[in-house]
Design a protein around this motif. Structure first.
Motif, mmCIF file in Angstrom:
data_model
loop_
_atom_site.group_PDB
_atom_site.id
_atom_site.type_symbol
_atom_site.label_atom_id
_atom_site.label_comp_id
_atom_site.label_asym_id
_atom_site.label_seq_id
_atom_site.Cartn_x
_atom_site.Cartn_y
_atom_site.Cartn_z
ATOM 1 N N THR A 1 0.436 4.094 1.883
ATOM 2 C CA THR A 1 -0.156 4.922 2.926
ATOM 3 C C THR A 1 0.878 5.532 3.860
ATOM 4 O OG1 THR A 1 -0.482 2.976 4.312
ATOM 5 C CG2 THR A 1 -2.316 3.629 2.875
ATOM 6 N N SER B 1 4.443 5.875 9.474
ATOM 7 C CA SER B 1 3.132 5.226 9.377
ATOM 8 C C SER B 1 2.132 5.804 10.361
ATOM 9 C CB SER B 1 3.278 3.720 9.618
ATOM 10 O OG SER B 1 3.863 3.473 10.882
ATOM 11 N N TRP C 1 0.949 10.727 2.192
ATOM 12 C CA TRP C 1 0.949 9.518 1.392
ATOM 13 C C TRP C 1 0.312 9.743 0.029
ATOM 14 C CZ3 TRP C 1 -3.493 7.249 -0.475
ATOM 15 C CH2 TRP C 1 -4.690 7.753 0.041
ATOM 16 N N ASP C 2 -0.638 10.664 -0.054
ATOM 17 C CA ASP C 2 -1.293 10.897 -1.339
ATOM 18 C C ASP C 2 -0.714 12.081 -2.094
ATOM 19 O OD1 ASP C 2 -4.275 12.522 0.060
ATOM 20 O OD2 ASP C 2 -2.139 12.892 0.308
ATOM 21 N N ASP D 1 0.846 -1.200 0.000
ATOM 22 C CA ASP D 1 0.000 0.000 0.000
ATOM 23 C C ASP D 1 0.873 1.238 0.000
ATOM 24 O OD1 ASP D 1 -0.527 0.782 3.437
ATOM 25 O OD2 ASP D 1 0.922 -0.618 2.623
#
Length: 122
Positions: free
Chosen positions: A31, A100, A53-54, A29
């Motif tokens: 993220t 994270s 993350w985006d 992923d």
């Protein structure tokens, strides 16, 4: 486990530009928030820039000049740091790190790369 591998450093002349890259692997992923740090000889490590993350949000500490630009390409699992108008004070080892946690800019980073050396000659 996430692996981060930086590249793009080297010996450059004052006034040159560089684009550093950091390739992430080990996690499917996208993220993780990502950041670039640098550490010059005899100095503490400092945050240069961070990105969510985006890619929608970016953070640059107030102490950092406007010559730095962070970007990411999640299709390539890569984050970039563009540095323009390099000067000898930019000489440092540049590290990529991944976080994270839920805060942005991240308070702590969970994974670190080995770093890439940037040396700027006058």
């Amino acid at each position: 486990q996430v692996q981060l591998v930086e590249s793009g450093g080297g010996l450059v002349q004052a006034g040159d530009s560089l684009r550093l890259s950091c390739a992430a692997s080990g996690r499917s992923d996208n993220t993780l928030d990502l950041g670039w740090f640098r550490q010059a000889p005899g100095k503490e490590r400092e945050l240069v820039a961070a990105i969510t993350w985006d890619g929608r949000h970016k953070y640059y500490p107030g102490s950092m000049p406007g010559r730095f630009t962070i970007a990411r390409d999640n299709a390539k699992n890569t984050v970039y740091l563009q540095v323009n108008a390099l000067n000898p004070e930019d000489t440092a080892t540049y590290y990529c790190a991944a976080a994270s946690g839920g805060y942005f800019p991240p308070r702590d980073y969970d994974y670190w790369g080995q770093g890439t050396q940037v040396t700027v000659s006058s």
